[in-house]
Design a protein around this motif. Structure first.
Motif, PDB file in Angstrom:
ATOM      1  N   LEU A  72      55.990 -14.894  -5.520  1.00  0.00           N
ATOM      2  CA  LEU A  72      55.740 -13.777  -6.417  1.00  0.00           C
ATOM      3  C   LEU A  72      55.912 -12.439  -5.706  1.00  0.00           C
ATOM      4  O   LEU A  72      56.418 -11.470  -6.284  1.00  0.00           O
ATOM      5  CB  LEU A  72      54.321 -13.906  -6.991  1.00  0.00           C
ATOM      6  N   VAL A  81      59.790 -19.579  -9.916  1.00  0.00           N
ATOM      7  CA  VAL A  81      58.858 -19.131 -10.951  1.00  0.00           C
ATOM      8  C   VAL A  81      58.100 -17.896 -10.479  1.00  0.00           C
ATOM      9  O   VAL A  81      57.931 -16.919 -11.224  1.00  0.00           O
ATOM     10  CB  VAL A  81      57.872 -20.263 -11.315  1.00  0.00           C
ATOM     11  N   GLY A  82      57.661 -17.932  -9.229  1.00  0.00           N
ATOM     12  CA  GLY A  82      56.972 -16.774  -8.675  1.00  0.00           C
ATOM     13  C   GLY A  82      57.859 -15.544  -8.646  1.00  0.00           C
ATOM     14  O   GLY A  82      57.401 -14.425  -8.939  1.00  0.00           O
ATOM     15  N   VAL A 140      58.085 -14.116 -12.296  1.00  0.00           N
ATOM     16  CA  VAL A 140      56.837 -13.472 -12.694  1.00  0.00           C
ATOM     17  C   VAL A 140      56.642 -12.164 -11.932  1.00  0.00           C
ATOM     18  O   VAL A 140      56.260 -11.136 -12.512  1.00  0.00           O
ATOM     19  CB  VAL A 140      55.644 -14.416 -12.461  1.00  0.00           C
ATOM     20  N   VAL A 172      58.849  -9.333 -13.350  1.00  0.00           N
ATOM     21  CA  VAL A 172      58.369  -8.810 -14.632  1.00  0.00           C
ATOM     22  C   VAL A 172      57.136  -7.934 -14.438  1.00  0.00           C
ATOM     23  O   VAL A 172      57.052  -6.818 -14.978  1.00  0.00           O
ATOM     24  CB  VAL A 172      58.068  -9.972 -15.598  1.00  0.00           C
ATOM     25  N   VAL A 173      56.181  -8.437 -13.657  1.00  0.00           N
ATOM     26  CA  VAL A 173      54.933  -7.703 -13.455  1.00  0.00           C
ATOM     27  C   VAL A 173      55.179  -6.406 -12.691  1.00  0.00           C
ATOM     28  O   VAL A 173      54.622  -5.351 -13.034  1.00  0.00           O
ATOM     29  CB  VAL A 173      53.912  -8.572 -12.710  1.00  0.00           C
ATOM     30  N   SER A 225      48.886 -10.643  -3.519  1.00  0.00           N
ATOM     31  CA  SER A 225      49.498 -11.961  -3.714  1.00  0.00           C
ATOM     32  C   SER A 225      49.670 -12.692  -2.392  1.00  0.00           C
ATOM     33  O   SER A 225      49.464 -13.911  -2.300  1.00  0.00           O
ATOM     34  CB  SER A 225      50.854 -11.814  -4.415  1.00  0.00           C
TER      35      SER A 225
END
Length: 269
Positions: A57, A198-199, A202, A205-206, A235
């Motif tokens: 992430l 996936v991280g 995400v 986007v964040v 994170s």
């Protein structure tokens, strides 16, 4: 030119490469393509997954925003490019160092140290960087500590599929049968790579929602990037929790998993 340079630098190293997964005797059995589901009962899988998702992430965000951050604090294009170059080049050192550490010590050690020091660099250097020098220092240190994290995937897989005990714990070996060790290791590598992806999605986007407002150079993270720095550093701190098992003297979860494995492991595929 780039291809030639890579060949000259990397080519001589190829004969020195050694496999991390032991070679298996070829047999035409279904176990060659089967996946051993008992790895999902191993605490190491979940600690590695926790660490991997949160590291994924945060990892790429400095690479994306560092040039614009440098520009917003008043650096010219040449210095912005140089900071990004140091960030990329320093990953080479990190990959070698973390790879060596993971091969000779417990997997929990680099699993903790890599994201932990990456988080410190983010909070203490990037957040306060208002000039070229501290930004370069951040680029180098962040690249070293975070850039080599992905080399741990092989060690994650081999630790989970090894016929020996996890490094540093005594007792009889337990793990995936040799017949499907290779197939399970490949599946695990794919799973960890997917988690990282996936991280990344995400995080992208964040971060887009967090980078807003105007630039205030005297503020932490230049104002505009304050919450981005918090996201990356926070994170990575969560990611380092995956390696906290190294500090736990009483490893009840791991021992319980080993003692609970009876008979042949279940396989699907």
């Amino acid at each position: 030119m780039l291809t030639s340079t890579q060949f000259i630098l990397v080519g001589p190293m190829l004969p020195l490469l050694q496999p991390r997964v032991l070679s298996l005797v070829h047999t035409n059995t279904p176990s060659e393509t089967s996946f051993d589901t008992t790895v999902f009962t191993n605490p190491l899988f979940y600690s590695a997954s926790l660490s991997n998702i949160f590291q994924g992430l945060a990892f790429f965000l400095p690479f994306i925003y560092l040039p614009t951050y440098a520009h917003d604090i008043g650096l010219n294009n040449a210095k912005s490019t140089l900071a990004l170059s140091f960030l990329n080049i320093s990953q080479i050192i990190g990959q070698i160092g973390i790879g060596y550490l993971s091969d000779h010590h417990s997997i929990y050690i680099p699993l903790f140290l890599s994201p932990f020091f990456s988080a410190l660099c983010t909070f203490l250097l990037w957040g306060f960087a208002k000039s070229f020098a501290p930004l370069i220092i951040f680029s180098i240190l962040y690249g070293i500590f975070s850039g080599g994290y992905s080399v741990l995937y092989c060690r994650f897989a081999t630790s989970l599929t090894s016929t020996e005990e996890l490094r540093g714990v005594e007792g009889r070996g337990s793990g995936v049968e040799r017949g499907n060790q290779r197939a399970t290791g490949l599946w695990l590598y794919s799973i960890f790579d997917f988690q990282r992806g996936v991280g990344n999605i995400v995080g992208g986007v964040v971060s887009g929602a967090l980078v807003k407002g105007r630039v205030v150079e005297v503020s932490y993270g230049a104002g505009k990037y304050e919450w981005l720095v918090v996201l990356v550093g926070g994170s990575l701190f969560v990611s380092c929790l995956g390696g906290s098992g190294w500090f736990v003297k009483d490893r009840r979860l791991t021992l319980r998993w080993r003692r609970g494995k009876e008979g042949k492991p279940k396989a699907v595929g």
